[in-house]
Design a protein around this motif. Structure first.
Motif, short mmCIF file in Angstrom:
data_model
loop_
_atom_site.label_atom_id
_atom_site.label_comp_id
_atom_site.label_asym_id
_atom_site.label_seq_id
_atom_site.Cartn_x
_atom_site.Cartn_y
_atom_site.Cartn_z
N LEU A 140 -3.71 52.36 35.91
CA LEU A 140 -3.69 51.26 34.22
C LEU A 140 -4.74 50.43 34.41
N ALA A 141 -5.55 50.41 35.45
CA ALA A 141 -6.61 49.58 35.07
C ALA A 141 -8.07 50.17 34.48
N SER A 142 -7.68 51.47 34.23
CA SER A 142 -8.98 52.20 33.83
C SER A 142 -8.96 52.26 32.32
N HIS A 143 -10.10 52.01 31.54
CA HIS A 143 -10.41 51.95 30.23
C HIS A 143 -9.98 53.06 29.56
N VAL A 144 -9.79 54.23 30.05
CA VAL A 144 -8.98 55.28 29.16
C VAL A 144 -7.58 55.39 29.27
N THR A 145 -6.98 54.39 29.88
CA THR A 145 -5.38 54.59 30.24
C THR A 145 -4.69 53.53 29.22
N GLN A 146 -3.89 53.98 28.62
CA GLN A 146 -2.80 52.64 28.03
C GLN A 146 -1.33 53.17 28.37
N LEU A 147 -0.90 52.01 28.68
CA LEU A 147 0.67 52.30 28.70
C LEU A 147 1.24 51.99 27.26
N ALA A 148 2.41 52.95 27.16
CA ALA A 148 3.08 52.94 26.09
C ALA A 148 4.22 51.82 25.85
N ASP A 149 4.55 51.55 24.78
CA ASP A 149 6.05 50.86 24.64
C ASP A 149 5.89 49.32 25.10
N LEU A 150 4.45 48.73 24.92
CA LEU A 150 4.73 47.44 25.63
C LEU A 150 5.65 46.38 25.25
N PRO A 151 6.15 46.22 24.21
CA PRO A 151 7.10 45.25 23.88
C PRO A 151 8.49 45.58 24.82
N ALA A 152 8.79 46.72 25.09
CA ALA A 152 10.07 46.94 25.89
C ALA A 152 9.73 46.75 27.63
N LEU A 153 8.49 46.56 27.88
CA LEU A 153 8.10 46.16 29.15
C LEU A 153 7.50 44.68 29.42
N GLY A 154 7.82 43.75 28.50
CA GLY A 154 7.47 42.22 28.68
C GLY A 154 6.57 41.83 27.83
N ALA A 155 5.90 42.50 27.10
CA ALA A 155 5.02 42.00 25.96
C ALA A 155 5.85 41.46 24.75
N ALA A 156 5.03 40.83 23.87
CA ALA A 156 5.75 40.04 22.88
C ALA A 156 6.32 41.14 21.92
N ALA A 157 7.76 40.79 21.55
CA ALA A 157 8.32 41.96 20.82
C ALA A 157 8.21 41.87 19.32
N GLU A 158 7.74 40.84 18.90
CA GLU A 158 7.67 40.41 17.32
C GLU A 158 6.79 41.50 16.63
N GLY A 159 7.28 42.02 15.41
CA GLY A 159 6.48 42.83 14.59
C GLY A 159 6.38 44.23 15.31
#
Length: 357
Positions: A140-159
């Protein structure tokens, strides 16, 4: 192609890359009509989607190659774990489930999905280890990797709802993501889809109840997030580590995760930077220190000896609250220097700062 890739990543993450809305609600990009990005799994459902008001003048639609003009042709699947998603012959995206990603080598752009409850448990276990020990998952710390569905995992959900992204499954069901609860069918209007999205979230135990709702029980996810109010901060830390990875900087430590750059700040029992995803983040290596600014993604490099002063302001939340931890005038100088670049180091103090002696 860069804009197309950006739209795809916004769709995958559920996080809008545009500037935050102004107080009047205007982002400066003009009024939006329709959904921003739609991914259609099967060309069989493309026609009713294109005929609906889900697609507007600013909508990007991804659909299987050969689907028609005005549509970005793609190959493979951006939904299925273990699949590969492609845009022509220039861009290939690997799609992996979270649980298997730690055992796989990252060789190119990779999207990591929480695909079931076991994946969610692995995600929060990794987050717990990072918080306690400062050890982050390498993949997850690699610049070529991205975690999907961030608002469901603790990120801001607005918008993060249907106006931002939609997925049309092979059976014609509409949702915000491949693992999401159904919001309607191909051909339904945006207002009806948004109404269903709001209805589900209004009765949910945690924000963004739709995007993982079909693969993870809502109560399980809500409990995991409630026990870890700092998960948004963890996701910011991963953003920062990926930023540094893209600059060939690896092995950085992150303030608040496993310790502090200035060891004596670990005694602060109610740090102002404990949970806020909007608060700048300090990282450091043996040679340099960095401040990551979540609001715009900037990474500012500073002298290693200045790191303790920056960290003191971030941890204490104000010059006054930092009294006794560092020299007041030096703190004011650092605060002003960052303010001149548009970065506020002093966050609102969440609780009275006290030393755990």
């Amino acid at each position: 192609m860069s804009e197309i890739k950006e739209r795809l990543m916004v769709w995958a993450t559920g996080r809008d890359s545009r500037p935050p809305a102004a107080p009047d609600g205007n982002t400066g990009t003009g009024a939006q009509i329709g959904c921003r990005t739609v991914v259609v799994e099967s060309a069989d459902h493309l026609a009713p989607v294109l005929a609906s008001d889900i697609v507007g003048p600013d909508t990007t639609v991804f659909a299987p190659e050969g689907s028609g003009d005005g549509v970005v042709g793609c190959g493979g699947s951006a939904a299925e774990s273990g699949a590969e998603f492609s845009l022509g012959t220039d861009f290939y995206l690997q799609v992996q489930s979270y649980g298997i990603s730690g055992y796989m080598s990252v060789i190119g752009p990779t999207l990591v999905r929480v695909a079931d409850t076991a994946d969610l448990e692995a995600y929060v276990a990794d987050a717990d280890r990072a918080r306690q020990e400062g050890v982050f998952p390498d993949f997850l710390a690699s610049h070529v990797t991205q975690l999907a569905d961030l608002p469901a995992l603790g990120a801001a959900a607005e918008g993060s709802g249907p106006a931002l992204r939609l997925y049309v499954a092979a059976n014609g069901a509409l949702s915000t993501s491949p693992g999401g609860l159904p919001l309607g069918r191909a051909g339904d209007g945006l207002a009806a889809v948004e109404a269903e999205w709001n209805r589900i979230n209004d009765h949910a135990g945690a924000p963004c109840a739709v995007s993982l709702g079909a693969v993870v029980p809502g109560a399980v996810r809500a409990a995991a997030l409630a026990q870890r109010p700092w998960l948004g901060r963890y996701l910011v830390a991963l953003d920062a580590l990926r930023n540094l990875s893209g600059r060939a900087v690896t092995g950085a430590a992150v303030s608040g995760f496993g310790g502090r750059c200035a060891a004596h700040l670990a005694e602060v029992t109610h740090p102002a930077d404990a949970t806020g995803a909007e608060v700048p983040l300090l990282l450091w290596t043996d040679d340099a220190a960095y401040v990551h600014v979540p609001a715009d993604g900037r990474m500012l490099r500073l002298r290693r000896e200045a790191a303790a002063l920056v960290e003191t302001l971030l941890v204490c939340g104000s010059v006054d609250a930092a009294d006794g931890y560092a020299d007041r005038e030096e703190l004011r100088d650092v605060e002003r220097a960052f303010a001149d670049t548009g970065v506020a180091l002093c966050a609102p103090v969440l609780a009275p700062v006290s030393a755990g002696r």
